[in-house]
Enzyme design. Structure first.
Site: not given
Ligand code: DON
Length: 570
Positions: A381, A452-453, A399, A106
């Site tokens: 992502t 993050s998710s 991402t 990350r």
């Molecule tokens: O880490 C995360 O949760 C976000 N940066 C993810 C971003 C993402 O999934 C964008 N796509 N739709």
């Protein structure tokens, strides 16, 4: 092979233009009920070229992790909206001998970052500051992560796994319709975020079939091929990146780059109906939230109630609102804050969280807070799932955060930088681009990783590899992975069907169920509304890519028909 679409589902799915039961796509394999199958190995990724490159590595004797590295670099070229070397990601792995692990690459806040850096003098959040341009960029982790992954788990030479992406960048990528459209949509943002005109911008619109050549990116990848992580975090690439920061008011320094290191972490594990679930620990909220959700719905017979039926949706929604309330309060970078993992996952705690469930009434989110311990339609992502002939598995989500991240292209180096800083809570209670709110645990601090998710996940059945799954989708990632698992385990779907099936989402705040158009029938919506749920339809979201072990021993790849996602097996 006989199609296994349940008939009630079939009707719904047929109504839906892009569903799994109707072959619609240009890549042949991805839009059928029955996914692509393979006896030995499988790669499912967001782009046909990246899947092709990953498969070729498997076929020449590379293992899942060689293929993962090659696919990761290929996505940085072929799928610039999300594939990257200027972003970060997570790997969850399970080796053929059952060893499991997780790699956290990350992004981190630069050393010069500060808690209120996105607030103006009145302490209001400055629009776009954490999403567009140089200040939005976190210290990239992708190259360190792919290098660490290869060093620990790979088997082929490093140069062998990096080279295919270099060749692709030199030759140029043939744009899919989707990528052309996304590049056109962000044209003005690219111009705004950069002091020069990057090659992704041109005077006339991009069209499907146009070739995007990326010679500067190819040179950056060559430096990575020749010097490993140092080819990115030191030397010419680092110089270009820091110069880019200085030109645009960014704050990443040489020291930030040099000191960036990915971290091996212990995955979050738990069980659901006898399956072992292995997922990403903090700084992702994904693994904890997924396990909470699964364990909160486990006491209910979802299979008997049926897929997308009122009771099923009601119970899932009530679990989701409670879990996202916990996320907002308790979760952050474990290197900075104490995340109460075992309390959040304790059966007694989860049982207690669901004690207020009323089957006849929605619990308003205003009455739900974190528990006492015992834009959005985007695919920006990307997730890819890989298994090899030995049964090694890689589940990777990576991402730039928003589509094309900060839109900043490093001049001379040809790669796009993330806007991951927006995943921090810029100010308590103020939603980020995914509508997520957060507090102290996810406040900005120098060197800290933003919450993050992303939920790269692996399931075991009877001690053997059973499923590899994950998706993009910001805050919807967790609920999409949750539904993909329920679709297989509770509703008997195959992998392709499970990823294609329409989904719904609830994230505590805003207090509403957000179904895709075909996700809930009008009758089901009516019942849910009578129980006090608010519904607001949203466009298609997520791109779940998974692999499932079938009863006949073959792998089934499920490539989400919402994108250009492609499953290739052999
Ligand atoms: O880490 C995360 O949760 C976000 N940066 C993810 C971003 C993402 O999934 C964008 N796509 N739709």
């Amino acid at each position: 092979m006989k199609k296994r679409c349940p008939s009630s589902l079939l009707l719904l799915l047929l109504l839906w233009q892009f569903t799994g039961c109707k072959p619609t796509d240009q890549h042949g394999s991805t839009a059928q009920t029955q996914g692509v199958t393979g006896e030995k190995g499988m790669v499912v990724s967001a782009h046909p070229e990246a899947s092709r490159i990953g498969l070729a590595i498997l076929q020449q004797g590379g293992n899942a992790y060689d293929a993962a590295v090659a696919t990761g670099f290929a996505l940085a070229v072929a799928y610039p909206v999300a594939g990257n070397i200027g972003g970060g990601g997570f790997l969850v792995y399970r080796k053929q001998d059952g060893e499991i692990g997780a790699l956290d690459y990350r992004e981190k806040a630069p050393k010069a970052a500060s808690r209120d850096m996105y607030l103006d003098a009145q302490k209001n959040v400055i629009a776009d500051a954490s999403t567009l341009g140089h200040l939005a960029v976190g210290v990239p982790g992708a190259v360190d992560g792919l290098a660490a992954m290869h060093q620990k788990l790979g088997s082929l030479p490093w140069a062998t796994v990096v080279q295919p992406a270099i060749d692709l960048a030199r030759k140029g990528v043939v744009l899919t319709e989707r990528e052309a459209r996304m590049l056109n949509e962000d044209r003005e943002n690219f111009i705004k975020a950069n002091k020069f005109i990057p090659s992704v911008v041109r005077d006339t619109p991009w069209w499907k079939g146009d070739v995007l050549a990326l010679p500067e990116l190819a040179s950056s990848l060559e430096r990575i091929r020749d010097k490993g992580r140092a080819g990115f975090y030191e030397g010419q690439t680092a110089d270009l990146l820091v110069k880019e920061m200085q030109r645009g008011g960014g704050i990443i320094s040489h020291q930030d780059l040099k000191e960036y290191h990915s971290v091996w972490r212990t995955p979050i594990t738990g069980t659901y109906r006898g399956y072992k679930v292995i997922s990403m620990p903090p700084p992702s909220s994904g693994g904890i939230a997924l396990l909470q959700l699964l364990q909160m719905v486990e006491p209910y017979d979802l299979s008997k109630w049926g897929w997308q039926q009122p009771n099923t949706v009601h119970v899932m929604t009530e679990a989701q609102r409670r879990v996202y309330a916990d996320r907002a309060t308790y979760l952050g970078d474990p290197d900075f804050v104490k995340v109460p993992v075992s309390s959040l996952l304790s059966p007694a705690y989860l049982k207690n969280r669901m004690a207020t469930l009323d089957m006849e009434r929605a619990t308003p989110s205003s009455q739900v807070q974190a528990g006492q311990l015992l834009a959005r339609e985007s695919d920006q992502t990307t997730h890819y799932s890989i298994v090899d002939q030995w049964g090694n598995a890689a589940s990777i989500t990576t991402t730039l955060n928003g589509g094309y991240g900060s839109k900043v292209v490093v001049e001379g180096a040809g790669f796009i930088l993330n806007n991951e800083m927006d995943d921090f809570s810029a100010k308590p209670g103020v939603p980020n681009m995914f509508g997520l709110i957060g507090g102290e645990a996810n406040a900005i601090a120098p060197g800290k990783r933003m919450l993050s998710s992303m939920t790269p996940t692996i399931l075991e059945k009877d001690g053997k590899l059973f499923m590899v799954v994950g998706t993009p989708g910001g805050s919807t990632i967790i609920t999409s992975v949750f539904q993909a698992i329920l679709n297989v385990v509770d509703h008997g779907m195959g992998m392709q069907q499970a990823v294609a099936a329409p989904r719904f989402h609830h994230q505590w705040l805003p207090d509403r169920i957000e179904p895709e158009a075909a996700a809930l029938s009008p009758e089901v919506r009516e019942v849910l509304q009578k129980r006090g749920h608010t519904l607001q339809e949203r466009g298609r979201y997520g791109a779940v890519d998974g692999i499932l072990k079938r009863k006949d021993g073959r792998w089934e790849g499920g490539a989400d028909p919402r994108g250009d996602d492609t499953a290739l097996g052999y």
